[in-house]
Every structure is written in structure tokens, then in C-alpha cells.
Design a protein around this motif. Structure first.
Motif, PDB file in Angstrom:
ATOM      1  N   CYS A  70      -4.750   4.674  -1.657  1.00  0.00           N
ATOM      2  CA  CYS A  70      -4.672   4.729  -0.199  1.00  0.00           C
ATOM      3  C   CYS A  70      -3.433   4.226   0.258  1.00  0.00           C
ATOM      4  CB  CYS A  70      -5.629   3.361   0.377  1.00  0.00           C
ATOM      5  SG  CYS A  70      -7.507   3.592  -0.098  1.00  0.00           S
ATOM      6  N   ASN A  71      -2.756   3.252  -0.522  1.00  0.00           N
ATOM      7  CA  ASN A  71      -1.353   2.788   0.043  1.00  0.00           C
ATOM      8  C   ASN A  71      -0.717   2.158  -1.184  1.00  0.00           C
ATOM      9  OD1 ASN A  71      -2.892   0.522  -0.112  1.00  0.00           O
ATOM     10  ND2 ASN A  71      -3.523   0.845   2.115  1.00  0.00           N
ATOM     11  N   ILE A  72       0.309   1.477  -0.698  1.00  0.00           N
ATOM     12  CA  ILE A  72       0.963   0.887  -2.005  1.00  0.00           C
ATOM     13  C   ILE A  72       0.479  -0.255  -2.307  1.00  0.00           C
ATOM     14  CG2 ILE A  72       3.344  -0.705  -2.189  1.00  0.00           C
ATOM     15  CD1 ILE A  72       3.807   2.249  -2.282  1.00  0.00           C
ATOM     16  N   THR A  73      -0.344  -1.080  -1.466  1.00  0.00           N
ATOM     17  CA  THR A  73      -1.050  -2.155  -1.760  1.00  0.00           C
ATOM     18  C   THR A  73      -2.167  -1.946  -2.861  1.00  0.00           C
ATOM     19  OG1 THR A  73      -0.972  -3.169   0.427  1.00  0.00           O
ATOM     20  CG2 THR A  73      -2.662  -4.110  -1.065  1.00  0.00           C
ATOM     21  N   CYS A  74      -2.804  -0.748  -2.599  1.00  0.00           N
ATOM     22  CA  CYS A  74      -3.944  -0.528  -3.616  1.00  0.00           C
ATOM     23  C   CYS A  74      -3.263  -0.140  -4.998  1.00  0.00           C
ATOM     24  CB  CYS A  74      -4.775   0.809  -3.178  1.00  0.00           C
ATOM     25  SG  CYS A  74      -6.237   0.334  -2.110  1.00  0.00           S
ATOM     26  N   GLN A  75      -2.166   0.519  -4.744  1.00  0.00           N
ATOM     27  CA  GLN A  75      -1.445   1.047  -6.192  1.00  0.00           C
ATOM     28  C   GLN A  75      -1.008  -0.135  -6.973  1.00  0.00           C
ATOM     29  OE1 GLN A  75       1.899   3.765  -5.394  1.00  0.00           O
ATOM     30  NE2 GLN A  75       1.840   4.586  -7.482  1.00  0.00           N
ATOM     31  N   LYS A  76      -0.471  -1.081  -6.352  1.00  0.00           N
ATOM     32  CA  LYS A  76      -0.034  -2.362  -6.843  1.00  0.00           C
ATOM     33  C   LYS A  76      -1.202  -3.238  -7.664  1.00  0.00           C
ATOM     34  CE  LYS A  76       4.339  -3.173  -4.393  1.00  0.00           C
ATOM     35  NZ  LYS A  76       4.953  -4.238  -3.469  1.00  0.00           N
ATOM     36  N   GLN A  77      -2.182  -3.230  -6.786  1.00  0.00           N
ATOM     37  CA  GLN A  77      -3.451  -3.609  -7.339  1.00  0.00           C
ATOM     38  C   GLN A  77      -4.099  -3.053  -8.491  1.00  0.00           C
ATOM     39  OE1 GLN A  77      -6.049  -4.141  -3.810  1.00  0.00           O
ATOM     40  NE2 GLN A  77      -4.813  -6.272  -3.148  1.00  0.00           N
ATOM     41  N   ALA A  78      -3.944  -1.816  -8.344  1.00  0.00           N
ATOM     42  CA  ALA A  78      -4.362  -0.938  -9.696  1.00  0.00           C
ATOM     43  C   ALA A  78      -3.594  -1.070 -10.932  1.00  0.00           C
ATOM     44  CB  ALA A  78      -4.928   0.279  -9.304  1.00  0.00           C
ATOM     45  N   TRP A  79      -2.437  -1.573 -10.751  1.00  0.00           N
ATOM     46  CA  TRP A  79      -1.506  -1.166 -11.873  1.00  0.00           C
ATOM     47  C   TRP A  79      -1.950  -1.966 -13.324  1.00  0.00           C
ATOM     48  CZ3 TRP A  79       1.379   2.206 -14.051  1.00  0.00           C
ATOM     49  CH2 TRP A  79       2.496   2.101 -14.575  1.00  0.00           C
ATOM     50  N   SER A  80      -2.611  -3.264 -13.000  1.00  0.00           N
ATOM     51  CA  SER A  80      -2.782  -3.623 -14.405  1.00  0.00           C
ATOM     52  C   SER A  80      -4.005  -3.048 -15.092  1.00  0.00           C
ATOM     53  CB  SER A  80      -3.405  -5.304 -13.998  1.00  0.00           C
ATOM     54  OG  SER A  80      -4.656  -5.240 -13.244  1.00  0.00           O
ATOM     55  N   ASP A  81      -4.835  -2.225 -14.349  1.00  0.00           N
ATOM     56  CA  ASP A  81      -5.813  -1.552 -15.226  1.00  0.00           C
ATOM     57  C   ASP A  81      -5.248  -0.218 -15.465  1.00  0.00           C
ATOM     58  OD1 ASP A  81      -7.751  -3.448 -14.997  1.00  0.00           O
ATOM     59  OD2 ASP A  81      -8.445  -2.892 -13.081  1.00  0.00           O
ATOM     60  N   HIS A  82      -4.296   0.457 -14.578  1.00  0.00           N
ATOM     61  CA  HIS A  82      -3.800   1.953 -14.660  1.00  0.00           C
ATOM     62  C   HIS A  82      -2.756   1.859 -15.665  1.00  0.00           C
ATOM     63  CE1 HIS A  82      -2.876   5.794 -13.800  1.00  0.00           C
ATOM     64  NE2 HIS A  82      -1.807   5.652 -13.235  1.00  0.00           N
ATOM     65  N   LYS A  83      -1.885   0.802 -16.150  1.00  0.00           N
ATOM     66  CA  LYS A  83      -0.739   0.997 -16.915  1.00  0.00           C
ATOM     67  C   LYS A  83      -0.658   1.588 -18.356  1.00  0.00           C
ATOM     68  CE  LYS A  83      -0.593  -3.931 -18.171  1.00  0.00           C
ATOM     69  NZ  LYS A  83       0.318  -5.029 -17.941  1.00  0.00           N
ATOM     70  N   ARG A  84      -1.816   1.256 -19.022  1.00  0.00           N
ATOM     71  CA  ARG A  84      -2.270   1.787 -20.192  1.00  0.00           C
ATOM     72  C   ARG A  84      -2.805   3.161 -19.977  1.00  0.00           C
ATOM     73  NH1 ARG A  84      -2.470  -1.758 -24.697  1.00  0.00           N
ATOM     74  NH2 ARG A  84      -2.553  -3.838 -24.309  1.00  0.00           N
ATOM     75  N   GLU A  85      -3.616   3.340 -19.150  1.00  0.00           N
ATOM     76  CA  GLU A  85      -4.039   4.497 -18.926  1.00  0.00           C
ATOM     77  C   GLU A  85      -3.103   5.773 -18.618  1.00  0.00           C
ATOM     78  OE1 GLU A  85      -7.945   5.930 -16.237  1.00  0.00           O
ATOM     79  OE2 GLU A  85      -6.189   5.283 -15.159  1.00  0.00           O
TER      80      GLU A  85
END
Length: 432
Positions: A70-85
Motif C-alpha cells: 500500500c505504502n512505505i509503512t506496509c513495506q517496512k512492516q513486511a520486510w522482516s517476513d519478506h527479506k528471505r523470500e
């Protein structure tokens, strides 16, 4: 887990959940976040990969090119789950793994993270059934291909994961094939408020719920959070059930789907009585069979968003063979729903409203208990009536939708909040 529910041994079914106290229809029984979840590939460009909200424009991950937010906030919140993926996705571009492979990988990542430990679960991943021993060889081969894809997906950019799987995962799913099998048998399809598929997730404790074709509970999602609600009054010690599949189909079709996907034969009262099969096949078979045979091609047009061709094909069939088939016939109902969908996408509002209104008595008959599918259909038709300035009709239909959705979704669900706003708009316009 809330004290009103408990795990128990369900006769003939294995594990299950039952009520410990009397439960009223509409009661919220349990809410939970997934151990892991992912947006479905087919809507990956339209749904935020963090909060699962739909938006016309989304920010795209500059590295993997797949994840959107949606925005930068969602992207930052998702990073801990997304970084390996993210690294895994980059390693196999331009290929994109199937939803089950991506979900299995996210489960591994979650279990490798101590912060994700879920000691409160009534049902651990280790206890989930894989059904590999009873699975047909052809299906096992298909799952083996997915398991091979999972290994490739995990190893190329993060090779140490191949070693870490053994220590991170429970013993019974330390092998990719075991994990993939458990995922396909136990994951839930995540839907939006209007019941459109947007993702998949694993909710370990709620995998205890057994199936019934006329269940006493329903699951509704708010983002990725799963809410379990009662749709009938439930007695103490009564088993809590949900439907694993869409139940608007013939007994034989339901049982085949359950056997193929979940590896059991349903013996619920609805299946034993086959109470709606005769109505669903009402009319002359030689006539409705033409509608049945046309459905696969029409479904392809719908999936490809070929709305004009779909509209013309549905109109031709409904005015020819369909005119001699009762509205209650299952295949005519499916055809009418497709015609409604096509008319909405093409902006033919009066035509869409006519199709929608025609389905409502049939939905009422096939969904005798409060059911989200019936409620959402009512709300959809009410919005069309409102757009056409048939305000009194719209208000009446919105009221019917509210009586269902307040039970299935709960008064605080965003969809119900939107419904209440629409009802107020109708009342205001009538006063004017």
C-alpha cells in the motif's frame, strides 16, 4: 484458545474441536493470525502483500519485482517476513513458484524465527496430517515436483536453509515433501470481505476443525486475521464444524472434491440425505446438460476477463436452452451468476440487477442458515438497486444482507460497516 472451545477426539474423524458451553448464533468463537501466509499469485499485482488490502496502485519491491505494498509503512512492516523470500524470488526470476511452495517457504522462515513461536497452539505443525500414505501415486508425484521446486527456491540464494530445515522444522515435516503435503491438506484460502480469493495461510489450531456440508460455524477473514463464528446455536460438547469447500454443488461433486483434496469421504447428514440434489438437477436433463457442458468454456472466459464474449455467450444460452430450465437448476444458477459478473464489469447495470435479483430466491433456498455467500450476494444486488435509484428496493435488500452478515461477519467487520453506511444513505435519500 478461548475457554468455550476444547480439543477432543472426534469419533471416526480423529482430532476435532467442540464447545464447552452453550453458544449462540453469531458468537465470535476465536480470532487468530496465521503462522504464515502469502498473497495468491493471480492477484499479486492488486493486493498488498502486508495487509492484504486491494488497491488500484501499489508500490512494487524493487528487488524481487513481485511483492507489492500500500505504502512505505506496509513495506517496512513486511520486510522482516519478506527479506528471505525476496532473495529466493530473485534467484528464480522470471519464474514464480506456486502459492503452496511460497507458503511452505514462509512457514520455514517463521519457524526459524524464535519470535514467531506459538506455544499457545492447540495443534502443532508436527501433528498435522500429510496423508502421503493414502495418497494416489499420481498426486504424490505432483507433490514431489512441488517439493523439488521448494528445494530449488530455498537453496540458490540461501543455501544454508537446506541444512536449517532439519533443525527448524518438526521431525514429521523435516523433508520438503512432507511439508508440502501438510500445506496442501491443511492451509486455508484467505478471502476478502466479499469472499474473493486473495491468498493462502496456515492457521494451526483451526486445522482441528472438521468438515460438514452444513456446518455450524463459518470462517471470515479481516486481512489475514481469521475469525471463527457460530451460525447456529451450539450445545455444550457439540462438535464445531466448518465447510472445507463451496457446498453449492451436487453430493457426488462435493464428495469427490473432498476425497481428492482432503482424503476422506463425507458422511454428514446433507450427504447422506442428498436433500438438494433433485432440485439442483430440476428440469429436463437433455436441456440442462447443454448448460452444464458449456460451463468449463465460460469459466475460462471469466478467468481471462473476456467479459463481452462471456456476456454474449451467457445471453445466448439463457435465452435458448436456459429458458426451459427452472431457475433452481444448479447449472442455470451458475450461468446466471456469470452473466451477472459480466454485466457488472461491462457497466450494464439494469441487466446485472435483473440477473442478480433472479438468483436471490435460489440462494435463500440453498443456504438455509446464515451464510456469508448469501449475505454478500444480497449486498451486491442491493448496491446495483441503489445505483439505479431504486432506493426502497435497495434498502430492503440491504436489510436482508445485514441480518445475515451481522452473524457471519460480525458487526465490527469493515464489510458490515460499509453496509450500514449504505443503509443510512438510502434512508437519507428517501427522506429527501
Amino acid at each position: 484458545m478461548a475457554p468455550m472451545l476444547e480439543r477432543f477426539a472426534s469419533p471416526g474423524k480423529g482430532n476435532g474441536l467442540r464447545a464447552t458451553t452453550a453458544i449462540k448464533s453469531g458468537k465470535l468463537l476465536f480470532s487468530t493470525d496465521p503462522l504464515a501466509s502469502c498473497v495468491s499469485t493471480k492477484v499479486a499485482k492488486d493486493v498488498c502483500h502486508r495487509c492484504f488490502a486491494r488497491h488500484e496502485t501499489l508500490l512494487r519491491c524493487s528487488q524481487c519485482k513481485m511483492a507489492r505494498y500500500c505504502n512505505i509503512t506496509c513495506q517496512k512492516q513486511a520486510w522482516s517476513d519478506h527479506k528471505r523470500e525476496c532473495k529466493c524470488l530473485q534467484s528464480i526470476l522470471p519464474r514464480i513458484p506456486t502459492d503452496s511452495v511460497r507458503l511452505a517457504a514462509r512457514i520455514i522462515f517463521a519457524l526459524m524465527n524464535p519470535a514467531k513461536s506459538r506455544t499457545e497452539e492447540l495443534y502443532s505443525l508436527n501433528e498435522h496430517e500429510s496423508h502421503l500414505s493414502s495418497m494416489p501415486e499420481q498426486k504424490k508425484q505432483g507433490l514431489s515436483q512441488l517439493a523439488s521446486m521448494l528445494e530449488i527456491y530455498l537453496q540458490q540464494e540461501v543455501p544454508e536453509l537446506a541444512l536449517e530445515m532439519t533443525s527448524a522444522l518438526p521431525q514429521s515435516c523435516g523433508q520438503p515433501l512432507d511439508l508440502i503435503a501438510k500445506v496442501t491438506c491443511n492451509c486455508f484460502t484467505i478471502s476478502d470481505g466479499e469472499l474473493q480469493e486473495i491468498g493462502v495461510g496456515l492457521y494451526p489450531s483451526l486445522s482441528l476443525l472438521n468438515h460438514d456440508c452444513r456446518p455450524n460455524c463459518v470462517m471470515v477473514f479481516e486481512g489475514t486475521k481469521l475469525h471463527l463464528r457460530a451460525v447456529r446455536d451450539i450445545k455444550p460438547t457439540e462438535e464445531l464444524t466448518i465447510s472445507y469447500i463451496e457446498t453449492l454443488s451436487l453430493t457426488e461433486e462435493r464428495q469427490k472434491q473432498l476425497e481428492d483434496q482432503y482424503h476422506f469421504t463425507c458422511r454428514c447428514q446433507k450427504c447422506d440425505s442428498q436433500d438438494t440434489d433433485t432440485i439442483m438437477e430440476s428440469g429436463e436433463q437433455a436441456t440442462w446438460q447443454k448448460l452444464m457442458e458449456a460451463l468449463p468454456k465460460l469459466e475460462e472466459l471469466q478467468a481471462a476477463s473476456e467479459w463481452q464474449t462471456l456476456r454474449e455467450s451467457c445471453a445466448r444460452l439463457l435465452s435458448a436452452e436456459g429458458s426451459d430450465v427452472p431457475d433452481e437448476n444448479l447449472y442455470k444458477l451458475r450461468l446466471t451468476d456469470m452473466a451477472l459478473d459480466a454485466a457488472v464489469h461491462l457497466g450494464h447495470w439494469e441487466e446485472a440487477t435483473t440477473h442478480g435479483e433472479r438468483t436471490l430466491p435460489i440462494y435463500r433456498r440453498y443456504y438455509p442458515d446464515p451464510h456469508p455467500v448469501h449475505g454478500v450476494q444480497l449486498m451486491r444486488v442491493a448496491k446495483l438497486q441503489h445505483y439505479l435509484e431504486r432506493i426502497q428496493d435497495a434498502l430492503n435488500t440491504f436489510k436482508q444482507a445485514f441480518e445475515i452478515l451481522k452473524i457471519t461477519h460480525g458487526i465490527d467487520h469493515p464489510l458490515v460497516a460499509d453496509l450500514l453506511v449504505k443503509m443510512e444513505e438510502c434512508r437519507f435519500e428517501m427522506d429527501q
